[in-house]
Design an enzyme around this catalytic site. Structure first.
Site, PDB file in Angstrom:
ATOM      1  N   LYS A  54      48.518 -70.910 -21.051  1.00 42.63           N
ATOM      2  CA  LYS A  54      47.691 -69.690 -21.074  1.00 42.63           C
ATOM      3  C   LYS A  54      48.036 -68.798 -19.887  1.00 42.63           C
ATOM      4  O   LYS A  54      48.205 -67.587 -20.036  1.00 42.63           O
ATOM      5  CB  LYS A  54      46.204 -70.069 -21.034  1.00 42.63           C
ATOM      6  CG  LYS A  54      45.691 -70.616 -22.370  1.00 42.63           C
ATOM      7  CD  LYS A  54      44.325 -71.262 -22.254  1.00 42.63           C
ATOM      8  CE  LYS A  54      43.922 -71.901 -23.577  1.00 42.63           C
ATOM      9  NZ  LYS A  54      42.717 -72.727 -23.501  1.00 42.63           N
ATOM     10  N   GLN A  98      38.343 -74.144 -18.979  1.00 43.36           N
ATOM     11  CA  GLN A  98      38.944 -75.063 -19.952  1.00 43.36           C
ATOM     12  C   GLN A  98      37.993 -76.227 -20.269  1.00 43.36           C
ATOM     13  O   GLN A  98      37.470 -76.881 -19.359  1.00 43.36           O
ATOM     14  CB  GLN A  98      40.282 -75.603 -19.403  1.00 43.36           C
ATOM     15  CG  GLN A  98      41.040 -76.497 -20.347  1.00 43.36           C
ATOM     16  CD  GLN A  98      41.539 -75.774 -21.599  1.00 43.36           C
ATOM     17  OE1 GLN A  98      42.014 -74.652 -21.522  1.00 43.36           O
ATOM     18  NE2 GLN A  98      41.417 -76.409 -22.745  1.00 43.36           N
ATOM     19  N   ASP A 121      36.516 -66.409 -24.297  1.00 41.35           N
ATOM     20  CA  ASP A 121      36.455 -67.493 -25.284  1.00 41.35           C
ATOM     21  C   ASP A 121      35.425 -67.176 -26.366  1.00 41.35           C
ATOM     22  O   ASP A 121      35.395 -67.826 -27.415  1.00 41.35           O
ATOM     23  CB  ASP A 121      36.058 -68.806 -24.593  1.00 41.35           C
ATOM     24  CG  ASP A 121      37.230 -69.770 -24.465  1.00 41.35           C
ATOM     25  OD1 ASP A 121      38.230 -69.595 -25.188  1.00 41.35           O
ATOM     26  OD2 ASP A 121      37.131 -70.698 -23.637  1.00 41.35           O
TER      27      ASP A 121
END
Ligand code: NDP
Length: 296
Positions: A54, A98, A121
């Site tokens: 990412k 994460q 997200d």
């Protein structure tokens, strides 16, 4: 019938190219550079791989890319303080923590601490609520279902009026937002899960079948309606003795070769939904940066 393969790598590259172009334009017009912060707690090898890919993608798009690697024993309070620092940092437009987090940290609390306009997200209640009430235009939408939706659009167009969709899996990360996106595109949607009766019969009604279960090749080829568009979100690692001792391979939640015999279009695993997820993260970060400029 042999299905057309929906190549997620190609669509993801196209999306990333658009993001890179949009980033250059934003910089030129407003002197703003999208900033993405990825926070990793602990040293889970799979998470380390995801986080570094990412961060690399973000840098390749021309973003200001920040990675915070925190030790496994980081306290919840320290992680929340880190999130607060990133919330307050004007050079950061997107924050991703994460998952999974170590057991001693309440993931829900951390996710809800992220400023909704930086929640790339799409897991914050504000973004979930906007998507659920038909306000997807102003929401940050979870990356995997948003990426899956682009693949569906590539096969069927944006308006799914008259189409029947079945989503198998009801997680907050994939199944539920997928349901809402399909509904917003005018599909008639059913969401199925482990308590659904006669799943094969339900799947056979689907013009669009989305599998997000986490069980290797669970959806059988003969559950697929002839001509259907099949989106396989699942990523499962299974033993592959045919490749040699101790070897493994990735498969989806759909029995691919049998399903491809009946489907009109199908995503492979790997190379389908997977690449779209990171590409959508970049698109969400650019969007968050654009919105911050507009709202400034
Ligand atoms: P979850 O484990 O959170 O959810 C799985 C869902 O599948 C649940 O709703 C569960 O039902 C349902 N399910 C389980 N067994 C059955 C069954 N026998 N019949 C019908 N439904 C069943 O998984 P996620 O949504 O997080 O992920 C799903 C898959 O997608 C995984 O393989 C994951 O690796 C993959 N994934 C891929 C991503 C990508 O980038 N391509 C990103 C995220 C996930 P119930 O609620 O009743 O328990």
């Amino acid at each position: 019938m042999t299905a057309r393969v929906i190549d997620g790598k190609v669509h993801a590259e196209e999306l990333v190219a658009k993001v890179t172009e949009g980033t250059a334009k934003l910089k030129q017009a407003h002197g703003a550079v999208p900033g993405l912060a990825v926070v990793l707690v602990g040293s889970d090898p799979a998470s380390q791989v995801y986080v570094s890919s990412k961060s690399k993608r973000a840098a390749a798009c021309g973003f200001h890319s920040v990675q915070r690697d925190l030790p496994e024993d980081t306290s919840e309070a320290d992680l929340l303080a880190e999130v607060e620092r990133l919330n307050a940092d004007p050079s950061i437009h997107g924050i991703l923590v994460q998952l999974p987090l170590p057991r001693h940290i309440d993931s829900g609390k951390v996710i809800q601490a992220i400023a909704p306009h930086k929640d790339v997200d799409g897991f914050h209640f504000i973004n979930v609520g906007k998507l659920g009430t038909g306000e997807a235009e102003t929401a940050l939408v979870p990356c995997t279902p948003a990426g899956s939706m682009l693949l569906i659009e590539s096969a069927l167009g944006k308006d799914l009026s008259g189409k029947t969709a079945v989503v198998v899996g009801r997680s907050n990360i994939v199944g539920k937002p997928m349901f809402n996106l399909l509904l917003q595109a005018n599909a008639t949607v059913t969401i199925a899960h482990s308590r659904t009766a006669d799943l094969p019969a339900l799947c056979r009604t689907a013009d669009i079948l989305v599998a997000a279960i986490g069980k290797p090749e669970f959806i059988k080829g003969d559950w697929v309606k002839p001509g259907a568009t099949v989106i396989d979100v699942g990523i499962n690692r299974i033993d592959a003795p045919e490749k040699g001792e101790g070897k493994t391979r990735l498969v989806g939640d759909v029995e691919y070769s049998a399903a491809a015999e009946r489907a009109g279009a199908i995503t492979p695993v790997p190379g389908g939904v997977g690449p779209m997820t990171i590409a959508m993260l970049m698109a969400n970060t650019l969007r968050a940066a654009e919105q911050s400029v507009t709202n400034a």
